[in-house]
Scaffold this motif. Structure first.
Motif, PDB file in Angstrom:
ATOM      1  N   GLN A  27      -5.717   0.250  -7.363  1.00  0.00           N
ATOM      2  CA  GLN A  27      -6.831   1.134  -6.979  1.00  0.00           C
ATOM      3  C   GLN A  27      -6.603   1.719  -5.578  1.00  0.00           C
ATOM      4  O   GLN A  27      -5.881   1.149  -4.762  1.00  0.00           O
ATOM      5  CB  GLN A  27      -8.147   0.359  -6.973  1.00  0.00           C
ATOM      6  N   LYS A  28      -7.297   2.812  -5.334  1.00  0.00           N
ATOM      7  CA  LYS A  28      -7.262   3.426  -4.018  1.00  0.00           C
ATOM      8  C   LYS A  28      -8.131   2.592  -3.056  1.00  0.00           C
ATOM      9  O   LYS A  28      -9.188   2.094  -3.476  1.00  0.00           O
ATOM     10  CB  LYS A  28      -7.814   4.850  -4.114  1.00  0.00           C
ATOM     11  N   PHE A  29      -7.669   2.435  -1.819  1.00  0.00           N
ATOM     12  CA  PHE A  29      -8.428   1.662  -0.825  1.00  0.00           C
ATOM     13  C   PHE A  29      -9.772   2.348  -0.579  1.00  0.00           C
ATOM     14  O   PHE A  29      -9.827   3.518  -0.222  1.00  0.00           O
ATOM     15  CB  PHE A  29      -7.632   1.570   0.476  1.00  0.00           C
ATOM     16  N   ASP A  30     -10.853   1.621  -0.779  1.00  0.00           N
ATOM     17  CA  ASP A  30     -12.169   2.248  -0.744  1.00  0.00           C
ATOM     18  C   ASP A  30     -13.201   1.160  -0.401  1.00  0.00           C
ATOM     19  O   ASP A  30     -13.132   0.041  -0.928  1.00  0.00           O
ATOM     20  CB  ASP A  30     -12.418   2.827  -2.152  1.00  0.00           C
TER      21      ASP A  30
ATOM     22  N   ALA B 204      -4.706  -2.916   5.946  1.00  0.00           N
ATOM     23  CA  ALA B 204      -4.496  -1.531   5.508  1.00  0.00           C
ATOM     24  C   ALA B 204      -4.175  -0.610   6.672  1.00  0.00           C
ATOM     25  O   ALA B 204      -3.444   0.371   6.517  1.00  0.00           O
ATOM     26  CB  ALA B 204      -5.735  -1.034   4.775  1.00  0.00           C
TER      27      ALA B 204
ATOM     28  N   LEU C 268       0.841  -1.200   0.000  1.00  0.00           N
ATOM     29  CA  LEU C 268       0.000   0.000   0.000  1.00  0.00           C
ATOM     30  C   LEU C 268       0.875   1.248   0.000  1.00  0.00           C
ATOM     31  O   LEU C 268       1.761   1.388   0.833  1.00  0.00           O
ATOM     32  CB  LEU C 268      -0.848  -0.032   1.268  1.00  0.00           C
ATOM     33  N   GLN C 269       0.644   2.111  -0.957  1.00  0.00           N
ATOM     34  CA  GLN C 269       1.423   3.357  -1.038  1.00  0.00           C
ATOM     35  C   GLN C 269       0.442   4.502  -1.260  1.00  0.00           C
ATOM     36  O   GLN C 269      -0.278   4.503  -2.260  1.00  0.00           O
ATOM     37  CB  GLN C 269       2.391   3.270  -2.229  1.00  0.00           C
ATOM     38  N   ASP C 270       0.421   5.472  -0.324  1.00  0.00           N
ATOM     39  CA  ASP C 270      -0.514   6.608  -0.427  1.00  0.00           C
ATOM     40  C   ASP C 270      -1.945   6.129  -0.683  1.00  0.00           C
ATOM     41  O   ASP C 270      -2.638   6.626  -1.580  1.00  0.00           O
ATOM     42  CB  ASP C 270      -0.086   7.554  -1.549  1.00  0.00           C
ATOM     43  N   GLU C 271      -2.355   5.111   0.049  1.00  0.00           N
ATOM     44  CA  GLU C 271      -3.696   4.509  -0.026  1.00  0.00           C
ATOM     45  C   GLU C 271      -3.970   3.768  -1.332  1.00  0.00           C
ATOM     46  O   GLU C 271      -5.081   3.293  -1.568  1.00  0.00           O
ATOM     47  CB  GLU C 271      -4.782   5.571   0.204  1.00  0.00           C
ATOM     48  N   VAL C 272      -2.975   3.674  -2.199  1.00  0.00           N
ATOM     49  CA  VAL C 272      -3.171   2.911  -3.441  1.00  0.00           C
ATOM     50  C   VAL C 272      -2.598   1.501  -3.243  1.00  0.00           C
ATOM     51  O   VAL C 272      -1.480   1.340  -2.753  1.00  0.00           O
ATOM     52  CB  VAL C 272      -2.487   3.608  -4.636  1.00  0.00           C
ATOM     53  N   MET C 273      -3.392   0.503  -3.640  1.00  0.00           N
ATOM     54  CA  MET C 273      -2.954  -0.888  -3.481  1.00  0.00           C
ATOM     55  C   MET C 273      -2.126  -1.289  -4.700  1.00  0.00           C
ATOM     56  O   MET C 273      -2.672  -1.681  -5.722  1.00  0.00           O
ATOM     57  CB  MET C 273      -4.173  -1.803  -3.325  1.00  0.00           C
ATOM     58  N   ARG C 274      -0.799  -1.155  -4.544  1.00  0.00           N
ATOM     59  CA  ARG C 274       0.064  -1.513  -5.683  1.00  0.00           C
ATOM     60  C   ARG C 274       0.019  -3.032  -5.907  1.00  0.00           C
ATOM     61  O   ARG C 274       0.148  -3.515  -7.010  1.00  0.00           O
ATOM     62  CB  ARG C 274       1.483  -1.038  -5.425  1.00  0.00           C
TER      63      ARG C 274
END
Ligand SMILES: Cc1cc2nc3c(=O)[nH]c(=O)nc-3n(C[C@H](O)[C@H](O)[C@H](O)COP(=O)(O)OP(=O)(O)OC[C@H]3O[C@@H](n4cnc5c(N)ncnc54)[C@H](O)[C@@H]3O)c2cc1C
Ligand code: SF4
Length: 338
Positions: A291-294, A334, A259-265
């Motif tokens: 995608q962004k964690f959501d 997360a 996870l980088q800046d809320e994006v799941m690489r």
């Protein structure tokens, strides 16, 4: 228990030779004439129940000096197959760099069992289907190939909803395998022609038409180690069961996130308690990656993981439970501090 010959292997070649000679040409695991013995917590149990009937038991514990090592080099973890579950669970480096592995081991069985049980034996443990474990039931395709499946119309609350067949709906019961699935582990196998390596995801066979054939191991082959790339510090195992201790999973999820800046690489999910074999939820992963964690996205991923589920009369609840376990495990991963 039926009489059997006990053989104590002095080294790997002699263990392999003894096993290969005795088990040649028999692919029904339950009837295999020779079985390796590690901790014995599955094998002896099933021999006492008369489910497994080996004529010879080959004790591989003398191999522990070379097959129980745990090493972490260049971000690659190597776990010897004869390492004990409790030792690996308590290893500080594994807790720090691969918490999902430590969790799957800590949440399994009881302290006494974990002290005895080996990693190799753990991944090869057999289903807890009560019709399989009770020989008074004749109809079990896994134990008596071609006899039918008592669980299909029986009490199938603990049974699988993913990866089953018309011949068998038994659940794969282990926890550690889910960590190995999620982290793309490799299995090192030692046999008569030397050492070969396969992906862990290729070790177990789905039941299909032949539920009695559970793995791709050949007679005489032994698991010597597991190799796991990493590290995966942001990883968790969530296990839901009827009681919080000493119980198998009704639904579980091993999750690893990059996870980088809320994006799941990267997102890895493997499911336990709901499938016939250790189960990777690749459809769910594909929805999450990049995608962004959501929350809405997590729900969509959880739905995708169970899109092909085939529940039976008493285990419909596993679909909803499994989705919630995925969602909670992703949230835990997360938000964990690393
Ligand atoms: C009451 C109870 C509760 C349990 N709860 C859980 C749980 O919650 N979660 C969980 O994951 N597990 C659970 N278990 C299962 C337990 O973890 C396994 O029995 C154990 O890990 C098996 O390891 P072992 O070394 O004792 O294997 P063994 O019993 O020695 O062997 C198991 C099988 O693997 C074969 N084998 C062993 N080592 C090798 C090798 N290196 N290469 C090839 N074949 C090999 C044996 O021939 C045998 O067929 C439970 C068991 C019991 C009895
Ligand atoms: S589910 Fe599989 S193990 Fe259980 S009774 Fe049916 S065939 Fe046997």
């Amino acid at each position: 228990m039926r009489p059997f010959v006990y053989q104590r292997a002095s080294d790997a070649p002699s263990a392999i030779q003894n096993l290969a000679t005795a088990t040649a040409a028999n692919n029904v695991l339950t009837e295999a004439s020779a079985q390796p013995l590690a901790g014995g917590t599955t094998l002896i149990d099933l021999m006492k129940l008369d489910v497994m009937r080996p004529k010879a038991v080959v004790d591989i514990n003398p191999l522990a000096a070379s097959w129980s090592n745990v090493s972490l080099d260049d971000d690659n973890l190597r776990l010897g197959a004869l390492a004990r579950m409790s030792d690996v669970a308590a290893n500080p480096e594994i807790q720090q760099h691969y918490p999902v592995i430590a969790d799957t081991l800590k949440l399994a069985a009881s302290p006494q069992l974990r002290n005895m049980a080996s990693l190799g034996g753990n991944v090869l443990q057999r289903t807890r289907c009560s019709y399989f474990r009770d020989v008074s039931y004749h109809n079990c395709n896994k134990r008596n190939p071609g006899s039918g499946c008592a669980a299909l119309e029986g009490f199938n609350r603990s049974h699988a909803v993913l990866g089953t067949s018309e011949q068998c709906i038994a659940t794969y019961p282990g926890d550690f395998a889910q960590a190995l699935m999620a982290l793309d582990a490799t299995v090192e196998i030692t046999g008569r022609s030397g050492v070969r390596k396969i992906r862990f995801s290729d070790l177990h066979k789905r039941p299909g038409e032949s539920p009695q054939a559970e793995t791709t191991l050949s007679p005489g082959e032994l698991i010597s180690a597991f190799l796991i790339p990493g590290p995966w510090p942001r990883s968790v195992y969530l296990k839901v069961r009827d009681r919080q201790s000493y119980e198998f999973a009704l639904a579980s999820a091993a999750v690893a996130l990059d996870l980088q800046d809320e994006v799941m690489r990267d997102a890895r999910i493997a499911l336990g308690g709901v499938a016939a074999v250790p189960w990777r939820a690749r459809e769910a992963e594909a929805i999450l990656k990049g995608q962004k964690f959501d929350d809405a996205l997590i729900d969509r991923a959880a739905d995708a993981a169970f899109a092909d589920a085939r529940p039976h009369r008493h285990n419909v609840f596993k679909v909803a439970l499994g989705k919630r376990v995925i969602s909670r495990a992703l949230h835990q991963a997360a938000t964990m501090e690393i």
